[in-house]
Enzyme design. Structure first.
Site, short mmCIF file in Angstrom:
data_model
loop_
_atom_site.label_atom_id
_atom_site.label_comp_id
_atom_site.label_asym_id
_atom_site.label_seq_id
_atom_site.Cartn_x
_atom_site.Cartn_y
_atom_site.Cartn_z
N SER A 1 0.85 -1.18 0.00
CA SER A 1 0.00 0.00 0.00
C SER A 1 0.88 1.24 0.00
CB SER A 1 -0.89 0.02 1.24
OG SER A 1 -1.50 1.29 1.39
N ASN B 1 0.51 6.92 -9.38
CA ASN B 1 -0.76 6.75 -10.07
C ASN B 1 -1.86 6.15 -9.18
OD1 ASN B 1 -2.47 6.25 -12.69
ND2 ASN B 1 -2.28 4.22 -11.75
N SER C 1 -6.04 15.85 -11.16
CA SER C 1 -7.34 15.62 -11.79
C SER C 1 -8.00 16.96 -12.09
CB SER C 1 -8.23 14.80 -10.86
OG SER C 1 -9.58 14.83 -11.29
N TYR D 1 -11.48 14.07 -2.91
CA TYR D 1 -10.63 13.80 -4.07
C TYR D 1 -10.02 15.09 -4.61
CZ TYR D 1 -9.56 11.76 -8.71
OH TYR D 1 -8.96 11.32 -9.87
N GLY D 2 -10.83 16.14 -4.70
CA GLY D 2 -10.34 17.42 -5.21
C GLY D 2 -9.27 18.02 -4.33
N LYS E 1 -6.10 16.02 -4.87
CA LYS E 1 -5.52 16.17 -6.20
C LYS E 1 -4.90 17.55 -6.43
CE LYS E 1 -5.91 12.15 -8.06
NZ LYS E 1 -4.66 11.34 -8.23
#
Length: 300
Positions: A73, A100, A152, A165-166, A169
């Site tokens: 991990s 990634n 992203s 997520y934002g 990223k």
């Protein structure tokens, strides 16, 4: 010009499928020895198995390349250390790191549990920082390194249901903004990919007809360039469906309002303050300080 990686060693995280698999296969086709890292969990980060990474290794070997699988991990310190040790024991160097690996736990912010926010930030941000930290000194000692992180459009521009997520990223974008400065003297170049692809991560966010157009293989050419010997540093390339663009942080020209400025004066001048017609890239340090000094002194 032919981009080759003969004699180079690359680690690709989250390479058991989708974008990571595509990146790993293309690096191998171009001569790199590849470490295929994948925890083998589900899209939300639960579960783990090593079959996905092993399958990609077999694909690489079938192409005549060299590769090994790793199931660590990217959020686990001991696992990351083991991945780096395994790579050094097998190949003796690390030239390229492609960050990634990722997961999704999408919900509107009002419904999102803090645990889901934390886990996504841990995987995407700290799961980029930890492998990068683990290879950094090796690359410094070699006088060579190429690092790529995956951002992203959600991080750059936002998307409903993806505050976790934002945040992560855009965090990796900020991470590279300083890595590019600190790595220059040791020939370590760090760049950013903003991909659009139809993968397991995005399959329920896109119509089925997007699968062929948005294949991961249409993104990978940007990665190959960004980790090549002649790569730039600190560049963000957006890639998908054969389209390539670049994103950057810009700052408006600005307006001088004086030492006695009030909130009302800001409101009155908001049109000029937010006018990006003469925008320039944002620079840190002396260049940015110089800009503000120039505005404040009337251009002298």
């Amino acid at each position: 010009m032919s981009i080759r990686f003969d004699g180079k060693v690359a680690i690709v995280t989250g390479a058991g499928g989708g974008l990571g698999r595509s990146h790993a296969l293309e690096l191998a086709r171009r001569g790199a020895k590849v470490v295929v890292n994948d925890l083998g969990g589900s899209r939300d980060g639960t579960g783990a198995h090593s079959e996905a990474a092993k399958a990609v290794v077999e694909e690489i070997k079938a192409l005549g390349g060299e590769a090994i699988a790793n199931g660590s991990s990217v959020t686990d310190d001991a696992g990351v250390a083991n991945m780096v040790k395994q790579t050094m024991d097998a190949f003796g160097r690390i030239d390229i790191l492609v960050n990634n690996a990722g997961i999704l736990r999408d919900k509107s912010f009002s419904k999102m549990e803090i645990g889901d926010f934390q886990l996504v930030v841990d995987v995407h941000l700290m799961g980029t920082v930890k492998p990068t930290k683990a290879v950094w000194q090796i690359m410094k000692d070699q006088g060579y390194g190429r690092i790529m992180v995956t951002t992203s459009s959600t991080g750059l521009y936002g998307n409903f249901g993806q505050t976790n997520y934002g945040a992560a990223k855009l965090g990796v974008y900020g991470f590279v903004n300083t890595l590019k400065i600190e790595g220059q003297k040791d020939n370590i170049r760090a760049n950013i990919l903003a991909p659009v692809a139809y993968t397991r991560m995005t399959s329920d966010l896109m119509p089925p007809e997007a699968e062929k157009m948005l294949a991961p293989e249409a993104v990978t050419p940007a990665v190959i360039y960004l980790v090549s010997e002649d790569a730039p540093t600190g560049v963000c390339i957006c890639a998908g469906a054969g389209v390539f663009a670049s994103a950057r942080i810009e700052e408006s020209e600005g307006v001088f309002l004086g030492a006695g400025v009030t909130a009302e004066m800001v409101a009155e001048n908001i049109g000029k303050i937010t006018d990006f017609s003469n925008a320039t890239p944002f620079f840190m340090g002396g260049e940015q300080t110089g800009k503000f000094f120039k505005l404040a002194t009337g251009g002298k």
